[in-house]
Enzyme design. Structure first.
Site, PDB file in Angstrom:
ATOM      1  N   CYS A 186       0.874  -1.180   0.000  1.00 17.00           N
ATOM      2  CA  CYS A 186       0.000   0.000   0.000  1.00 17.00           C
ATOM      3  C   CYS A 186       0.908   1.225   0.000  1.00 17.00           C
ATOM      4  CB  CYS A 186      -1.005  -0.020   1.152  1.00 17.00           C
ATOM      5  SG  CYS A 186      -0.315   0.071   2.812  1.00 17.00           S
TER       6      CYS A 186
ATOM      7  N   THR B  66       2.015   3.020   2.431  1.00 20.46           N
ATOM      8  CA  THR B  66       3.018   2.960   3.506  1.00 20.46           C
ATOM      9  C   THR B  66       3.466   1.538   3.835  1.00 20.46           C
ATOM     10  OG1 THR B  66       1.228   2.768   5.110  1.00 20.46           O
ATOM     11  CG2 THR B  66       2.031   5.001   4.629  1.00 20.46           C
TER      12      THR B  66
ATOM     13  N   HIS C 132      13.739 -19.928  17.893  1.00 18.65           N
ATOM     14  CA  HIS C 132      12.763 -19.071  17.214  1.00 18.65           C
ATOM     15  C   HIS C 132      11.454 -19.805  16.944  1.00 18.65           C
ATOM     16  CE1 HIS C 132      15.766 -16.018  17.008  1.00 18.65           C
ATOM     17  NE2 HIS C 132      16.600 -16.874  16.431  1.00 18.65           N
TER      18      HIS C 132
HETATM   19  C1  RB5 Z   1      -4.500   4.979   0.990  1.00 21.33           C
HETATM   20  O1  RB5 Z   1      -4.673   6.311   0.815  1.00 21.33           O
HETATM   21  C2  RB5 Z   1      -3.530   4.701   2.119  1.00 21.33           C
HETATM   22  O2  RB5 Z   1      -4.156   5.000   3.323  1.00 21.33           O
HETATM   23  C3  RB5 Z   1      -3.105   3.274   2.048  1.00 21.33           C
HETATM   24  O3  RB5 Z   1      -2.446   3.057   0.836  1.00 21.33           O
HETATM   25  C4  RB5 Z   1      -2.186   2.759   3.123  1.00 21.33           C
HETATM   26  O4  RB5 Z   1      -0.970   3.422   3.151  1.00 21.33           O
HETATM   27  C5  RB5 Z   1      -2.765   2.612   4.465  1.00 21.33           C
HETATM   28  O5  RB5 Z   1      -2.099   2.269   5.433  1.00 21.33           O
END
Ligand code: RB5
Length: 150
Positions: A65, A67, A133
């Site tokens: 995503c 982040t 582990h």
């Molecule tokens: C989408 O805008 C963004 O919130 C998503 O890609 C992600 O980074 C969420 O954690």
């Protein structure tokens, strides 16, 4: 080796570039979406890929995503998934060696396409160390199963 890959709109381009890298490496994958840059909800795509990994249909998941954070939270709610956000080589290696991670999460605004490919290579080629582990990973499963740890 078979890979389940997914992203939201925020990492659509990174997903496309990782898919090209997997093809160059002759690694099979299934793309669980999304399929354009149109805005979508990341938990759904993380869930689709992660649950296919949890069912044993794929060896590993690559879930992306903007982040890497939101998809990792969603993937880690699927029983049997150990998803790790990786931003550098050491994390990609250590989460395989120590946590037996089965999903790597990355953010398109965090890693370059070149670094992402490198992290994928490390993640897919590093084995779990086992030993002490294994006990710790088993404790993660205990938590998932609602066991009280003391
Ligand atoms: C989408 O805008 C963004 O919130 C998503 O890609 C992600 O980074 C969420 O954690």
């Amino acid at each position: 080796m078979k890979i389940a890959i997914a992203s939201d709109h925020g990492a659509f381009e990174l997903k496309e570039s990782i898919k090209k890298h997997l093809e160059d490496c002759k690694i099979g994958y299934n793309d669980f979406g999304c399929y354009s840059k149109e805005s979508v909800d990341y938990p759904k795509f993380a869930y689709l890929a992660a649950s296919a990994v949890a069912r044993g249909e794929y060896d590993f998941g690559i879930i992306l995503c903007t982040t890497g954070l939101g998809v990792s939270m969603a993937a880690n709610k699927v029983k049997g998934i150990r998803a790790a956000v990786c931003t550098n080589e050491m994390l990609a290696e250590m989460t395989r060696r120590h946590n037996n991670a089965n999903v790597i999460c990355m953010g398109q605004k965090v890693v370059s396409p070149e670094l992402a490919n490198k992290l994928v290579d490390i993640f897919l080629s590093t084995g779990f160390e086992g030993g002490r582990h294994s006990r710790r990973v088993d404790l993660l499963t205990d938590i998932e199963n609602g066991k009280q740890l003391s």
